[in-house]
Design an enzyme around this catalytic site. Structure first.
Site, mmCIF file in Angstrom:
data_model
loop_
_atom_site.group_PDB
_atom_site.id
_atom_site.type_symbol
_atom_site.label_atom_id
_atom_site.label_comp_id
_atom_site.label_asym_id
_atom_site.label_seq_id
_atom_site.Cartn_x
_atom_site.Cartn_y
_atom_site.Cartn_z
ATOM 1 N N GLY A 131 -7.514 -28.083 -52.647
ATOM 2 C CA GLY A 131 -9.023 -28.351 -52.932
ATOM 3 C C GLY A 131 -9.657 -29.330 -51.898
ATOM 4 O O GLY A 131 -9.916 -30.427 -52.389
ATOM 5 N N SER A 133 -11.754 -28.052 -48.782
ATOM 6 C CA SER A 133 -12.975 -27.744 -48.336
ATOM 7 C C SER A 133 -14.267 -27.648 -49.288
ATOM 8 O O SER A 133 -13.880 -27.284 -50.516
ATOM 9 C CB SER A 133 -12.861 -26.333 -47.580
ATOM 10 O OG SER A 133 -11.986 -26.527 -46.732
ATOM 11 N N GLU A 248 1.579 -29.110 -43.389
ATOM 12 C CA GLU A 248 0.934 -28.176 -43.555
ATOM 13 C C GLU A 248 0.926 -27.385 -42.172
ATOM 14 O O GLU A 248 0.587 -26.142 -41.770
ATOM 15 C CB GLU A 248 -0.420 -28.228 -44.010
ATOM 16 C CG GLU A 248 -1.238 -26.881 -44.278
ATOM 17 C CD GLU A 248 -2.715 -26.957 -44.818
ATOM 18 O OE1 GLU A 248 -2.974 -27.915 -45.382
ATOM 19 O OE2 GLU A 248 -3.597 -26.147 -44.368
ATOM 20 N N GLU A 366 -10.749 -26.733 -32.388
ATOM 21 C CA GLU A 366 -11.410 -27.517 -31.737
ATOM 22 C C GLU A 366 -11.148 -28.960 -32.515
ATOM 23 O O GLU A 366 -10.953 -29.689 -31.449
ATOM 24 C CB GLU A 366 -13.087 -27.473 -32.141
ATOM 25 C CG GLU A 366 -13.525 -26.276 -31.228
ATOM 26 C CD GLU A 366 -13.586 -24.882 -31.934
ATOM 27 O OE1 GLU A 366 -12.917 -25.080 -32.874
ATOM 28 O OE2 GLU A 366 -13.858 -23.769 -31.452
HETATM 29 C C1 LIG Z 1 -7.305 -18.179 -44.246
HETATM 30 C C2 LIG Z 1 -7.937 -19.420 -44.502
HETATM 31 C C3 LIG Z 1 -7.356 -20.069 -45.592
HETATM 32 C C4 LIG Z 1 -8.053 -21.413 -46.418
HETATM 33 N N1 LIG Z 1 -7.454 -21.906 -47.382
HETATM 34 C C5 LIG Z 1 -8.267 -22.998 -47.854
HETATM 35 C C6 LIG Z 1 -7.585 -23.471 -49.000
HETATM 36 O O1 LIG Z 1 -6.607 -23.167 -49.672
HETATM 37 N N2 LIG Z 1 -8.302 -24.709 -49.423
HETATM 38 C C7 LIG Z 1 -8.974 -25.282 -48.601
HETATM 39 O O2 LIG Z 1 -9.623 -26.301 -49.055
HETATM 40 N N3 LIG Z 1 -9.742 -24.798 -47.482
HETATM 41 C C8 LIG Z 1 -9.111 -23.697 -46.923
HETATM 42 N N4 LIG Z 1 -9.712 -23.086 -46.022
HETATM 43 C C9 LIG Z 1 -10.839 -23.552 -45.164
HETATM 44 C C10 LIG Z 1 -10.684 -24.301 -44.032
HETATM 45 O O3 LIG Z 1 -9.739 -25.380 -44.164
HETATM 46 C C11 LIG Z 1 -11.891 -24.327 -43.561
HETATM 47 O O4 LIG Z 1 -12.436 -23.132 -42.989
HETATM 48 C C12 LIG Z 1 -11.826 -25.357 -41.802
HETATM 49 O O5 LIG Z 1 -11.523 -26.568 -42.109
HETATM 50 C C13 LIG Z 1 -12.899 -25.220 -40.998
HETATM 51 O O6 LIG Z 1 -14.079 -25.677 -41.904
HETATM 52 P P1 LIG Z 1 -15.502 -24.905 -42.080
HETATM 53 O O7 LIG Z 1 -15.122 -23.422 -42.082
HETATM 54 O O8 LIG Z 1 -16.488 -25.511 -43.032
HETATM 55 O O9 LIG Z 1 -15.942 -24.858 -40.301
HETATM 56 P P2 LIG Z 1 -16.852 -26.081 -39.917
HETATM 57 O O10 LIG Z 1 -16.259 -27.465 -40.184
HETATM 58 O O11 LIG Z 1 -18.341 -25.921 -40.240
HETATM 59 O O12 LIG Z 1 -16.774 -25.766 -38.241
HETATM 60 C C14 LIG Z 1 -17.485 -24.624 -37.649
HETATM 61 C C15 LIG Z 1 -17.279 -24.848 -36.145
HETATM 62 O O13 LIG Z 1 -17.528 -26.101 -35.556
HETATM 63 C C16 LIG Z 1 -16.490 -26.621 -34.953
HETATM 64 N N5 LIG Z 1 -16.322 -28.135 -35.116
HETATM 65 C C17 LIG Z 1 -16.680 -28.852 -36.354
HETATM 66 N N6 LIG Z 1 -16.462 -30.137 -36.056
HETATM 67 C C18 LIG Z 1 -16.039 -30.225 -34.796
HETATM 68 C C19 LIG Z 1 -15.804 -31.369 -34.128
HETATM 69 N N7 LIG Z 1 -15.861 -32.652 -34.596
HETATM 70 N N8 LIG Z 1 -15.440 -30.983 -32.605
HETATM 71 C C20 LIG Z 1 -15.704 -29.882 -32.109
HETATM 72 N N9 LIG Z 1 -15.987 -28.972 -32.828
HETATM 73 C C21 LIG Z 1 -16.217 -28.899 -34.128
HETATM 74 C C22 LIG Z 1 -15.174 -25.941 -35.687
HETATM 75 O O14 LIG Z 1 -14.157 -26.035 -35.042
HETATM 76 C C23 LIG Z 1 -15.839 -24.628 -35.960
HETATM 77 O O15 LIG Z 1 -15.577 -23.809 -34.690
HETATM 78 C C24 LIG Z 1 -9.048 -21.844 -45.252
HETATM 79 C C25 LIG Z 1 -9.631 -21.275 -44.249
HETATM 80 C C26 LIG Z 1 -9.004 -19.905 -43.953
HETATM 81 C C27 LIG Z 1 -9.695 -19.268 -42.722
#
Ligand SMILES: Cc1cc2nc3c(=O)[nH]c(=O)nc-3n(C[C@H](O)[C@H](O)[C@H](O)COP(=O)(O)OP(=O)(O)OC[C@H]3O[C@@H](n4cnc5c(N)ncnc54)[C@H](O)[C@@H]3O)c2cc1C
Length: 379
Positions: A131, A133, A248, A366
């Site tokens: 938990g 995100s 991980e 990124e």
């Molecule tokens: C198959 C899968 C399984 C997952 N399972 C889990 C889970 O079990 N538990 C859990 O907690 N989460 C889980 N996640 C969530 C995952 O960890 C998040 O999707 C990930 O951390 C990205 O966060 P976001 O989707 O909010 O994107 P954002 O953080 O909003 O990012 C959007 C874009 O902006 C870019 N970006 C953001 N910050 C920066 C920076 N500082 N510099 C440059 N670029 C940047 C990112 O790289 C991305 O391209 C899962 C995701 C997937 C796809």
């Protein structure tokens, strides 16, 4: 600056005997399964298989015997994971609990927590989810808003998590929450281990673009959990999560997600392959071998008790690029006149849809590149 160091992969004992034993066990116990399920096997849920694998001693391998573990060396566990993934075994049910929740409970948990959770994890019967995100906190975990306030009765949790893989099938969630009122960024965060049948928790499915239900949203509405739900030290959640992410990011799952496609391509190519197909098989095999050496070296650094944050991030970034590119490269060389139902075609279609997510899960590309650059002193 953290630097970058390669370690020799030097497991104790006879690793080839361990591989051979597991291969024999898999030949007797692994359900055949569909090729598409076998491809992304660390998401394939099979409770019976996990229970049998646990009984055979292949889960919780590194945990102490007093908690039901096997007291094996971490590099022996690495070999077992590699064999399971290469065989496409359905390891999804116990995957997260075995890979990170169990080791985290062992390292930071109280004696009561260890006795309560570790034996079930080692048996392959207790499943966990992560938990981290939230709608406003994905890459930027310091923006976590879900709160837990300490009261006389215990912790009261309010907020929402999202993208929680397997929450609908898990028994517990290890949640990163804000325990200090008014705290900001990475201060004031803690980890709570919460039983998912606690009143006030609502789990809602999120269906992905392949039509699968892996993800969930979780809502915490005034959820009361005991004081003993806190894992580790109050306010140290950020440090603990960072250690968890090292586990991980560097395993063989970071370059073997598309492995079934390479095996299917080799089968389909036959003994007299088209030169373009033969060349691609050679390139993919060489790249996979290099990634494997890098991943094994990182595992050796983890096993030596060091923090391979940079190396783990390099494995994840290069491994994700490899397993994302593979479906497109295979698509570019195979005959387009295929039978739509052929295994190779179905597998390719599934991986072309699934692979964009490989570089998101566990930390986006990124952000991972930013960690590598900082670790190497480049920014
Ligand atoms: C198959 C899968 C399984 C997952 N399972 C889990 C889970 O079990 N538990 C859990 O907690 N989460 C889980 N996640 C969530 C995952 O960890 C998040 O999707 C990930 O951390 C990205 O966060 P976001 O989707 O909010 O994107 P954002 O953080 O909003 O990012 C959007 C874009 O902006 C870019 N970006 C953001 N910050 C920066 C920076 N500082 N510099 C440059 N670029 C940047 C990112 O790289 C991305 O391209 C899962 C995701 C997937 C796809």
């Amino acid at each position: 600056m953290q630097g970058f160091a390669l370690y020799p992969f030097d497991p104790p004992g006879d690793i080839s005997a361990l591989r051979a034993d597991l291969r024999t066990w898999l030949a007797d116990h692994q359900p055949r399964g569909d090729i598409v399920e076998r491809a992304n096997c660390w998401a394939s849920f099979d409770a019976g298989f996990s229970r049998a694998l646990g009984a055979a001693g292949y889960i919780g391998m590194t945990l102490p015997a007093r908690y039901g573990g096997g007291e094996r060396h971490p590099l022996e566990r690495y070999v077992v994971i590699e064999e399971l993934l290469a065989a496409g075994a359905p390891v999804g049910a116990h995957w997260i609990a075995d890979r990170q929740t169990g080791p985290l409970i062992l390292r930071y948990g109280s004696e009561e927590q260890r006795q309560r959770y570790l034996p079930g994890i080692a048996k392959g019967e207790l499943y966990a989810c992560i938990g981290l995100s939230e709608p406003g906190a994905g890459s930027d975990l310091a923006a976590v808003r879900t709160s837990a306030r300490e009261t006389a009765e215990g912790w009261r949790i309010n907020g929402q998590k999202i993208w929680t893989t397997g929450a609908h099938l898990s028994h517990v969630i290890l949640a990163l929450v804000r325990t200090e009122e008014g705290s900001e960024r990475n201060a004031g965060l803690s980890q709570l281990l919460v039983d998912l049948d606690t009143p006030g928790i609502t789990i809602r499915p999120i269906i992905d673009m392949a039509g699968n239900h892996d993800f969930n949203e979780i809502f915490f509405d005034d959820v009361l959990v005991p004081h003993g739900a806190l894992i580790g030290t109050r306010g140290e959640g950020w440090k603990q999560v960072t250690a968890e992410l090292g586990l991980e990011r560097s395993g063989p799952e970071r370059y073997l997600s598309s492995h079934a496609l390479l095996a299917a391509l080799i089968d389909a190519a036959g003994s007299d392959p088209d030169p373009a197909v033969a060349a691609l098989i050679g390139e993919l095999t060489a790249e996979m071998w290099t990634l494997r050496q890098l991943s094994m070296s990182t595992a050796a650094k983890l096993a030596a008790g060091e923090d391979p944050m940079v190396e783990a991030s390099v494995v994840k970034e290069l491994g994700n690029a490899f397993e994302q590119d593979m479906p497109r490269r295979v698509q570019a060389v195979i005959d387009c006149g295929w039978d739509d139902n052929a295994d190779l075609a179905r597998l390719l279609r599934a991986l072309l849809i699934a692979s964009p997510s490989f570089s998101l899960r566990g930390g986006t590309r990124e952000v991972i590149r930013g960690i590598i650059a900082r670790g190497l002193g480049l920014r």
